[in-house]
Design a protein around this motif. Structure first.
Motif, short mmCIF file in Angstrom:
data_model
loop_
_atom_site.label_atom_id
_atom_site.label_comp_id
_atom_site.label_asym_id
_atom_site.label_seq_id
_atom_site.Cartn_x
_atom_site.Cartn_y
_atom_site.Cartn_z
N ILE A 184 0.83 -1.19 0.13
CA ILE A 184 -0.04 -0.06 -0.09
C ILE A 184 0.75 1.21 0.24
N ARG A 185 1.88 1.13 0.60
CA ARG A 185 2.93 2.48 0.80
C ARG A 185 3.41 2.59 -0.46
N ARG A 186 3.91 1.23 -1.04
CA ARG A 186 4.77 1.40 -2.68
C ARG A 186 3.74 2.13 -3.51
N ALA A 187 2.52 1.55 -3.38
CA ALA A 187 1.40 1.92 -4.62
C ALA A 187 1.33 3.32 -4.20
N SER A 188 0.95 3.80 -3.03
CA SER A 188 0.83 5.28 -2.78
C SER A 188 1.68 6.23 -3.11
N VAL A 189 2.95 5.74 -2.96
CA VAL A 189 4.08 6.54 -3.30
C VAL A 189 4.26 6.65 -4.81
N GLN A 190 4.12 5.49 -5.41
CA GLN A 190 4.26 5.91 -7.00
C GLN A 190 2.92 6.60 -7.38
N GLY A 191 1.94 6.25 -6.93
CA GLY A 191 0.62 7.01 -7.48
C GLY A 191 0.78 8.55 -7.36
N LEU A 192 1.28 9.06 -6.09
CA LEU A 192 1.38 10.60 -5.88
C LEU A 192 2.50 11.07 -6.64
N LEU A 193 3.64 10.23 -6.92
CA LEU A 193 4.77 10.77 -7.71
C LEU A 193 3.97 11.09 -9.27
N GLU A 194 3.27 9.86 -9.61
CA GLU A 194 2.97 10.18 -11.07
C GLU A 194 1.63 11.40 -11.26
N THR A 195 0.85 11.55 -10.10
CA THR A 195 -0.26 12.22 -10.30
C THR A 195 -0.18 13.61 -9.47
N GLY A 196 0.58 13.68 -8.67
CA GLY A 196 0.40 14.75 -7.45
C GLY A 196 1.33 15.97 -7.91
N GLU A 197 1.01 17.01 -7.32
CA GLU A 197 1.53 18.32 -7.63
C GLU A 197 2.82 18.57 -7.04
N ASP A 198 3.54 19.59 -7.20
CA ASP A 198 4.84 19.65 -7.01
C ASP A 198 5.00 19.65 -5.20
N THR A 199 3.90 20.37 -4.81
CA THR A 199 3.70 20.68 -3.25
C THR A 199 3.76 19.20 -2.65
N ASP A 200 2.90 18.51 -3.25
CA ASP A 200 2.62 17.02 -2.75
C ASP A 200 4.03 16.24 -2.83
N LYS A 201 4.46 16.36 -3.83
CA LYS A 201 5.80 15.61 -4.09
C LYS A 201 6.94 15.98 -3.09
N ARG A 202 6.99 17.32 -2.72
CA ARG A 202 7.94 17.76 -2.00
C ARG A 202 7.67 17.13 -0.30
N GLU A 203 6.24 17.16 -0.39
CA GLU A 203 5.96 16.79 1.28
C GLU A 203 6.19 15.40 1.46
N LEU A 204 5.65 14.43 0.19
CA LEU A 204 6.26 13.07 0.32
C LEU A 204 7.55 12.60 0.39
N ARG A 205 8.34 13.43 -0.37
CA ARG A 205 9.83 13.22 0.15
C ARG A 205 10.60 13.47 1.28
N ALA A 206 9.81 14.50 2.01
CA ALA A 206 10.29 14.96 3.35
C ALA A 206 9.48 13.97 4.13
N LEU A 207 8.39 13.30 4.07
CA LEU A 207 7.91 12.36 4.85
C LEU A 207 8.87 10.99 4.69
N LEU A 208 9.04 10.70 3.68
CA LEU A 208 9.96 9.23 3.38
C LEU A 208 11.18 9.92 4.10
N LYS A 209 11.79 10.80 4.00
CA LYS A 209 13.31 10.98 4.50
C LYS A 209 12.97 10.91 6.01
N GLU A 210 11.99 11.51 6.63
CA GLU A 210 11.90 11.54 7.91
C GLU A 210 11.65 9.99 8.41
N ARG A 211 11.09 9.24 7.70
CA ARG A 211 10.74 7.67 8.09
C ARG A 211 12.00 6.88 7.50
#
Lengths: 255, 224
Positions: A184-211
């Motif tokens: 579910i994590r993998r699918a969500s990350v790939q989905g957001l990278l493919e369809t999200g806006e730049d701000t979403d992707k920045r938030e995503l990268r920060a989240l993954l770095k933190e985790r």
């Protein structure tokens, strides 16, 4: 109706006795057929119910016109998508837990209908608790895997809504980038990278770095032709390779 | 001897409704019976399993034939089953070269199928009623790979849906084990499956990804 006269008239390909009766007993199966898996307890609209049954049924089509027939059924249901979505969700919730394929078909239907209002329902499906494994002794069957397939299909539904510009969908994908289940994590990350806006992707990268999960960013969706293929023929030939008849031609109309 | 029961929906996404109409043809029945290990095992496919009712897709035999049909005809150029082509083409060849006997049992609900050695594969209720049609083709390929000499060689990774730490995983994609064969077949079915729907192809994608994510000790680093 045809029988299996082949056992008497068919050409055997190996040198063994055909269908020798057993000295003991084999297992016995009793099947009961129902028209479809749904109850529609909450929907008295028979026409709408029939459209849902038809769309689910056409998912499993085969033949040259299978996709066209499925699309036609979806189009008809799509005309009543707003009403259908609530019935589909109610049916999903009413199905017994072990009807994995039937549950999946309804989630896939939600994904196909692309109703923005379905985002919350898809999120509930992804978030819902995965029941404990019921096939503990197995190496190939996993009820947890069946549950995860249902949820990653729900993620796919959210990804489609995100691609359609639904803000709530992007938030859901970001939330599930830290879901406890890897797929579910993998699918969500790939989905957001493919369809999200730049701000979403920045938030995503920060989240993954933190985790400490930046490795998820390196799992790429690729074409099957780009990955190592199975080496057919290596370790594959049985000592007594069977002689075989060619498979029957499908005929022009089935192609 | 065991007796089991199952309630089968006639109209569902499994594909049996439509594949069943196609396989109800003596030429296909002859071919599948003789090619994929049914022959010689009539006693197992009798008593409610469909031996005397080969077109009835509520019965296991017709549902197994449906899987055989998908295995045989899902490549656009299905007559090419050369090992130099895609597994979508040669999967059927691999199965017919490695399965001598295909037998059905109720099972205890803990397995879809088991490879018993010497060309014998056992399939259980879940094979017919939990798996969709292309999923049955995947199972035949998976079990054939075991017959072809590749056992699982690793434990499932931590957090795996198949049970982290349990044996039964493949060490890597490049090991070319049963999980790789099954996932690769599903991947090709998703990418190039013919005579099917986008829904069944999407289901193949979802199942293939769960296998890739969870059945290898080392994640291959890609997804479908």
């Amino acid at each position: 109706m045809i029988g299996i006269a082949v056992t008497r008239k068919g050409k055997l390909l190996r040198g063994k006795s055909p269908d020798t009766p057993l000295l003991g007993d084999a297992d016995t199966l009793e099947t009961k057929v129902v028209e479809h898996p749904f109850s529609f307890r909450g929907s008295e609209d028979n026409e709408l119910n029939a459209l849902i049954i038809e769309a689910v049924n056409r998912m499993g089509g085969t033949g040259a016109d299978a996709e066209d027939n499925y699309r036609r059924a979806l189009d008809e249901l799509g005309k009543r998508a707003a009403e259908a979505f609530e019935v589909i969700v109610a049916e999903y919730e009413a199905l017994p837990e072990d009807r994995y394929l039937d549950r999946w078909s309804l989630v896939h239907l939600l994904a196909e209908l692309r109703q923005p209002e379905a985002a919350g329902a898809l999120n509930r499906i992804i978030t819902s608790r995965i029941p404990a494994e019921k096939a503990r002794g197995s190496h190939d069957a996993s009820t947890v895997a069946e549950e995860v397939i249902i949820r990653t299909t729900a993620v796919e539904g959210v990804v489609r809504l995100s691609a359609d510009g639904v803000e709530e969908a992007r938030k859901i994908l970001l939330r599930h980038a830290s879901n406890r289940t890897f797929s579910i994590r993998r699918a969500s990350v790939q989905g957001l990278l493919e369809t999200g806006e730049d701000t979403d992707k920045r938030e995503l990268r920060a989240l993954l770095k933190e985790r400490g999960e930046q490795s998820l960013l390196r799992i790429k969706r690729v074409d099957v032709r780009e990955v190592p293929q199975a080496t057919g023929g290596r370790f594959v030939t049985h000592p007594e390779v069977k002689r075989e008849a060619p498979s029957p031609d499908l005929g022009r109309e089935a192609r | 001897m065991a007796t089991c029961t199952y309630t089968v929906p006639d109209k569902s996404a499994s594909g049996d409704n439509f594949y069943g109409a196609v396989i109800c043809n003596q030429a296909y029945v002859d071919y599948f019976w003789n090619t994929y290990g049914f022959s010689g095992n009539k006693a197992y496919w009798d008593d409610g399993w469909g031996w005397d009712d080969a077109c009835n897709t509520s019965k296991p035999l017709a549902r197994a034939f449906n899987g055989c049909y998908a295995l045989t005809y899902s490549a656009q150029d299905y007559q090419n089953d050369s090992y130099s082509s895609a597994i979508l083409n040669w999967g059927r060849r691999y199965v017919r070269e490695n399965i001598d006997d295909l037998r059905c049992f109720c099972g205890d609900g803990t397995a879809i199928a088991r490879s018993k050695g010497s060309g014998l594969i056992e399939v259980y209720l879940g094979f017919f009623y939990t798996k969709d049609v292309p999923g049955r083709a995947e199972t035949l390929i998976h079990e054939s790979r075991h017959q072809g000499g590749k056992p699982h060689d690793a434990n499932f990774p931590t957090g795996s849906t198949f049970g982290g730490g349990k044996s039964g995983a493949d060490s890597s994609w490049n090991y070319e084990g049963a999980w790789m064969y099954g996932a690769l077949y599903l991947w090709w079915y998703y990418a190039a499956g013919a005579r099917t729907t986008s829904a069944l192809r999407e289901r193949a994608r979802q199942r293939g990804n769960v296998v890739i994510d969870n059945a290898f000790a080392t994640h291959p680093g890609f997804s479908i």
